[in-house]
Design a protein around this motif. Structure first.
Motif, mmCIF file in Angstrom:
data_model
loop_
_atom_site.group_PDB
_atom_site.id
_atom_site.type_symbol
_atom_site.label_atom_id
_atom_site.label_comp_id
_atom_site.label_asym_id
_atom_site.label_seq_id
_atom_site.Cartn_x
_atom_site.Cartn_y
_atom_site.Cartn_z
ATOM 1 N N SER A 90 0.863 -1.191 0.000
ATOM 2 C CA SER A 90 0.000 0.000 0.000
ATOM 3 C C SER A 90 0.900 1.242 0.000
ATOM 4 N N PRO A 91 0.390 2.357 -0.556
ATOM 5 C CA PRO A 91 1.264 3.537 -0.699
ATOM 6 C C PRO A 91 1.774 4.053 0.658
ATOM 7 N N VAL A 92 2.997 4.602 0.619
ATOM 8 C CA VAL A 92 3.599 5.136 1.847
ATOM 9 C C VAL A 92 3.205 6.597 1.963
ATOM 10 N N ASP A 93 2.564 6.983 3.073
ATOM 11 C CA ASP A 93 2.405 8.428 3.225
ATOM 12 C C ASP A 93 3.384 8.902 4.285
ATOM 13 N N MET A 94 3.946 10.065 4.015
ATOM 14 C CA MET A 94 5.045 10.592 4.812
ATOM 15 C C MET A 94 4.701 10.620 6.303
ATOM 16 N N GLN A 95 3.430 10.935 6.603
ATOM 17 C CA GLN A 95 3.028 11.067 8.004
ATOM 18 C C GLN A 95 3.159 9.741 8.752
ATOM 19 N N SER A 96 2.745 8.649 8.100
ATOM 20 C CA SER A 96 2.850 7.331 8.740
ATOM 21 C C SER A 96 4.315 6.982 8.952
#
Ligand code: GTP
Length: 391
Positions: free
Chosen positions: A258-264
């Motif tokens: 699943s895509p990586v979001d910077m916040q996670s």
């Protein structure tokens, strides 16, 4: 998905391993030591950091691999010879990082660039985005074209660095301009096959760790296997996102698809910092002995927005950090059980690779089974993804 069904799946994960599967972290460490003592150990792939003077090369290396705080880099002295940093003793990243002094003179007869580029896995060229980058682009072209002629297998990575000083629009415009000019130069030299990857980076936020993660991932032959294992693990455990982290550098060496979001990613990095800091203060013996990170390392943090962060030791260098909803965490037993299977699988993957490296025989890749229950998929996953040159 009902708990019973998930438990069935969890069972199938564990059944997929031979019953005499008996090695643990210690054996992994022994294996790593054997590898390091082998004659080929000196041939660890290199990551080169190149670029103009004061572009930020040493700062990147110190912040990512030596925990230097960004403000301290203000006092770094200029590098005047090649600095070779072997970080394999403290990090999963089993590479030498070579930091070059600003200007490398390719015409200097004492500089054996052919030897250097032949053993290189990735060449990171750092461009100071706060400075006029025309000279840097010229240097980039000269460097990558030389390196490509010696070793076309190198991954060429361009860090458009110090972007903390730029507005969002300016960042995008700078990246577009550098991308365009660098590729035009390559096209003029008929080097269209040379592929450059671009990243916007700064040591003042997580962008440098994220960029380095991507650079390192390209050099990990087991990456597809690790991603498969993470996908199976999270889908059977009700987890939203999972990262396999190199604890020392906070580089993530793999994540699920699943895509990586910077916040996670930032949240997980912060969790590692908290765990290591608390462990350093309260976890060591009175005489200061012991490790801040070891087999017992485990942490659960519940946030006020129904999110749970879960960290657990996988190997001496790696930790799994997951993000999940509070309601999924009610099935903690299942998560722990699946984690146990996941950990075993990771150890198996690296055992296959290290024995392959020792014998010098490449493991055949086999296509993942389409009929796949957890069992078949994990077995094929352990084979799939190992044929590239081994780390
Ligand atoms: N604003 C900002 N400054 C940075 C960043 N990275 C490095 N710097 C600063 O840039 C200056 C030069 O950094 P160095 O790491 O010494 O640069 P270098 O490329 O190793 O320089 P040489 O050793 O001379 O080749 C230092 O004052 C750093 O604090 C960044 O991401 N943002």
């Amino acid at each position: 998905m009902s708990i019973e069904y998930e438990e069935q799946l969890a069972g199938s994960l564990v059944d997929s391993f031979p019953k005499d599967f008996g090695y643990g972290v210690d054996n992994m460490d022994m294996m790593q030591e054997n590898l390091e003592n082998s004659p080929s150990a000196d041939n660890k792939p290199r990551i080169l950091l190149m670029g103009l003077r004061r572009s930020g090369k040493s700062s990147i290396q110190k912040v990512v691999f030596h925990k230097m705080s960004p403000n301290e880099t203000l006092f770094l002295e200029s590098t005047n010879k090649i600095c070779k940093d072997d970080i394999s003793g403290s990090s999963f990243v089993n590479f030498h990082i070579w930091d070059f002094p600003g200007q490398v003179d390719f015409f200097d007869p004492t500089f054996d660039y052919e030897m250097i580029f032949r053993g290189t896995g990735a060449l990171i060229f750092v461009i100071d985005a706060q400075d006029d980058y025309v000279e840097a682009l010229g240097r980039l072209h000269l460097t990558v074209s030389r390196a490509f002629r010696v070793n076309p297998e190198i991954n060429f990575e361009v860090f458009i660095h110090k972007v903390d000083g730029l507005s969002d629009d300016h960042k995008i415009e700078t990246q577009r301009d550098i991308h365009q000019r660098a590729n035009d130069d390559l096209a003029d030299a008929s080097l269209e096959k040379l592929h450059l990857s671009f990243y916007l980076t700064s040591i003042y936020d997580h962008s440098i760790f994220e960029a380095f993660s991507k650079v390192v991932q390209k050099l990990i032959p087991q990456l597809p296997t690790l991603e498969n294992l993470l996908n199976i693990f999270i889908s059977n455990s009700g987890i939203e996102k999972a990262f396999l982290f190199d604890v020392v550098s906070k580089i993530y060496i793999a994540t699920d698809s699943s895509p990586v979001d910077m916040q996670s990613y930032e949240l997980c990095c912060d969790m590692i910092d908290v765990v290591i800091d608390v462990s350093c203060i309260y976890g060591l013996k009175d005489d200061g002995n012991g490790n801040a990170y070891d087999k017992e390392s485990l942490a659960i943090i519940k946030l006020n927005n129904t999110t749970v962060l879960y960290l657990k030791e996988v190997t001496k260098f790696l930790a799994l950090v997951c993000i999940l909803r509070e309601e999924s965490f009610e099935r903690k037993g299942l998560i722990d059980y699946n984690f146990h299977c996941f950990r075993k699988a990771i150890h198996e993957v690296f055992e296959v690779s290290s024995s392959t490296q020792r014998t010098g025989v490449a493991v055949q890749s086999s296509p993942p089974s389409s009929s796949g229950n957890g069992l078949a998929r994990l077995k094929s996953a352990a084979l799939n993804g190992t044929p590239r040159s081994l780390v």
